[in-house]
Design a protein around this motif. Sequence first.
Motif, PDB file in Angstrom:
ATOM      1  N   ASN A  62       0.881  -1.408   0.151  1.00 17.43           N
ATOM      2  CA  ASN A  62       0.009  -0.022   0.002  1.00 17.43           C
ATOM      3  C   ASN A  62       0.972   1.093  -0.039  1.00 17.43           C
ATOM      4  N   LEU A  63       0.648   1.989  -0.994  1.00 15.93           N
ATOM      5  CA  LEU A  63       1.814   3.188  -1.302  1.00 15.93           C
ATOM      6  C   LEU A  63       0.926   4.386  -1.968  1.00 15.93           C
ATOM      7  N   LEU A  64       1.754   5.399  -1.873  1.00 16.37           N
ATOM      8  CA  LEU A  64       1.220   6.649  -2.557  1.00 16.37           C
ATOM      9  C   LEU A  64       1.826   6.695  -3.743  1.00 16.37           C
ATOM     10  N   PHE A  65       1.082   6.797  -4.875  1.00 17.54           N
ATOM     11  CA  PHE A  65       1.509   6.935  -6.124  1.00 17.54           C
ATOM     12  C   PHE A  65       2.024   8.529  -6.394  1.00 17.54           C
ATOM     13  N   LYS A  66       3.387   8.736  -6.103  1.00 18.48           N
ATOM     14  CA  LYS A  66       3.395  10.250  -5.841  1.00 18.48           C
ATOM     15  C   LYS A  66       3.621  11.044  -7.389  1.00 18.48           C
ATOM     16  N   SER A  67       4.231  10.328  -8.165  1.00 21.57           N
ATOM     17  CA  SER A  67       4.407  11.179  -9.489  1.00 21.57           C
ATOM     18  C   SER A  67       4.443  10.298 -10.656  1.00 21.57           C
ATOM     19  N   GLN A  68       4.451  10.616 -11.808  1.00 24.04           N
ATOM     20  CA  GLN A  68       4.661  10.022 -13.122  1.00 24.04           C
ATOM     21  C   GLN A  68       5.211  11.144 -14.190  1.00 24.04           C
ATOM     22  N   GLN A  69       6.268  10.980 -14.733  1.00 23.07           N
ATOM     23  CA  GLN A  69       6.805  11.831 -15.713  1.00 23.07           C
ATOM     24  C   GLN A  69       7.479  11.324 -16.997  1.00 23.07           C
ATOM     25  N   LYS A  70       7.346  11.980 -17.776  1.00 23.42           N
ATOM     26  CA  LYS A  70       8.198  11.324 -19.237  1.00 23.42           C
ATOM     27  C   LYS A  70       9.779  11.705 -18.843  1.00 23.42           C
ATOM     28  N   ASP A  71      10.583  10.890 -19.121  1.00 22.19           N
ATOM     29  CA  ASP A  71      11.999  11.163 -19.042  1.00 22.19           C
ATOM     30  C   ASP A  71      12.875  10.525 -20.284  1.00 22.19           C
ATOM     31  N   ASP A  72      13.481  11.099 -20.961  1.00 22.42           N
ATOM     32  CA  ASP A  72      14.028  10.309 -21.896  1.00 22.42           C
ATOM     33  C   ASP A  72      13.320   9.332 -22.764  1.00 22.42           C
ATOM     34  N   LYS A  73      12.210   9.550 -23.223  1.00 22.06           N
ATOM     35  CA  LYS A  73      11.452   8.694 -23.717  1.00 22.06           C
ATOM     36  C   LYS A  73      10.797   7.448 -23.140  1.00 22.06           C
ATOM     37  N   LYS A  74      10.759   7.653 -21.758  1.00 21.77           N
ATOM     38  CA  LYS A  74      10.447   6.525 -20.776  1.00 21.77           C
ATOM     39  C   LYS A  74       9.458   7.123 -19.881  1.00 21.77           C
ATOM     40  N   GLU A  75       8.545   6.440 -19.449  1.00 23.97           N
ATOM     41  CA  GLU A  75       7.824   7.274 -18.257  1.00 23.97           C
ATOM     42  C   GLU A  75       8.580   6.479 -16.892  1.00 23.97           C
ATOM     43  N   VAL A  76       8.643   7.588 -16.013  1.00 31.34           N
ATOM     44  CA  VAL A  76       9.294   7.250 -14.626  1.00 31.34           C
ATOM     45  C   VAL A  76       8.154   7.340 -13.684  1.00 31.34           C
ATOM     46  N   LEU A  77       8.087   6.477 -12.698  1.00 34.06           N
ATOM     47  CA  LEU A  77       6.937   6.421 -11.901  1.00 34.06           C
ATOM     48  C   LEU A  77       7.518   6.335 -10.420  1.00 34.06           C
ATOM     49  N   LYS A  78       7.044   7.215  -9.370  1.00 30.34           N
ATOM     50  CA  LYS A  78       7.472   7.111  -8.093  1.00 30.34           C
ATOM     51  C   LYS A  78       6.325   6.912  -7.081  1.00 30.34           C
ATOM     52  N   PHE A  79       6.710   5.975  -6.316  1.00 25.10           N
ATOM     53  CA  PHE A  79       5.875   5.510  -4.951  1.00 25.10           C
ATOM     54  C   PHE A  79       6.457   5.773  -3.819  1.00 25.10           C
ATOM     55  N   GLU A  80       5.836   6.357  -2.777  1.00 20.92           N
ATOM     56  CA  GLU A  80       6.157   6.522  -1.607  1.00 20.92           C
ATOM     57  C   GLU A  80       5.366   5.673  -0.466  1.00 20.92           C
ATOM     58  N   LEU A  81       6.356   4.778   0.423  1.00 23.12           N
ATOM     59  CA  LEU A  81       5.446   4.361   1.220  1.00 23.12           C
ATOM     60  C   LEU A  81       6.124   4.816   2.628  1.00 23.12           C
ATOM     61  N   HIS A  82       4.970   5.374   3.325  1.00 22.84           N
ATOM     62  CA  HIS A  82       5.162   6.208   4.678  1.00 22.84           C
ATOM     63  C   HIS A  82       5.195   5.225   5.803  1.00 22.84           C
ATOM     64  N   GLY A  83       6.238   5.402   6.880  1.00 24.58           N
ATOM     65  CA  GLY A  83       6.366   4.510   7.865  1.00 24.58           C
ATOM     66  C   GLY A  83       7.398   3.420   7.520  1.00 24.58           C
ATOM     67  N   ASP A  84       7.379   2.473   8.649  1.00 25.23           N
ATOM     68  CA  ASP A  84       8.310   1.398   8.407  1.00 25.23           C
ATOM     69  C   ASP A  84       7.622   0.337   8.243  1.00 25.23           C
TER      70      ASP A  84
END
Length: 139
Positions: free
Chosen positions: A7-29
């Motif tokens: 279970n994560l936060l889908f933080k961002s998605q951006q196009k970078d050098d012809k590829k999609e880069v996705l970042k997810f964050e998991l809060h806590g331990d």
Amino acid sequence: MPKKSLNLLFKSQQKDDKKEVLKFELHGDEENTNDLHLLAGEMVNFEINNCDAGMTTAEFVSIQKDSKKTVLKFAIKGDSDEKARQLYAFAGHDVTLIIEPAQTSLEDFEPPHEASNIACLKTELPRLKRKMMAMSRHR
């Protein structure tokens, strides 16, 4: 490693050098992230619950952990722009991410190395010259 559900936060998605880069964050331990380090730098398949994109192949670029959160970064490989648009609808929301190792390797998606192209040219060029000469004689 079997499938893992996070279970994560889908933080961002951006196009970078012809590829999609996705970042997810998991809060806590969350202790079930420890073996994710084994997948970093490898190809993975992931899916976001309730997303029409289905299973998506990506490079698991990195995992960064600090005292407040764990950030997972993926680069989509070989999938369509349509899948990327379907995933983008979930950016900024909490999601359930299902992840597993892919059967493909990163090399399957990399362009051929220049040295191998040169080696191929050295072996193919004489053959092509002979073929062209034979074709010109038959005119």
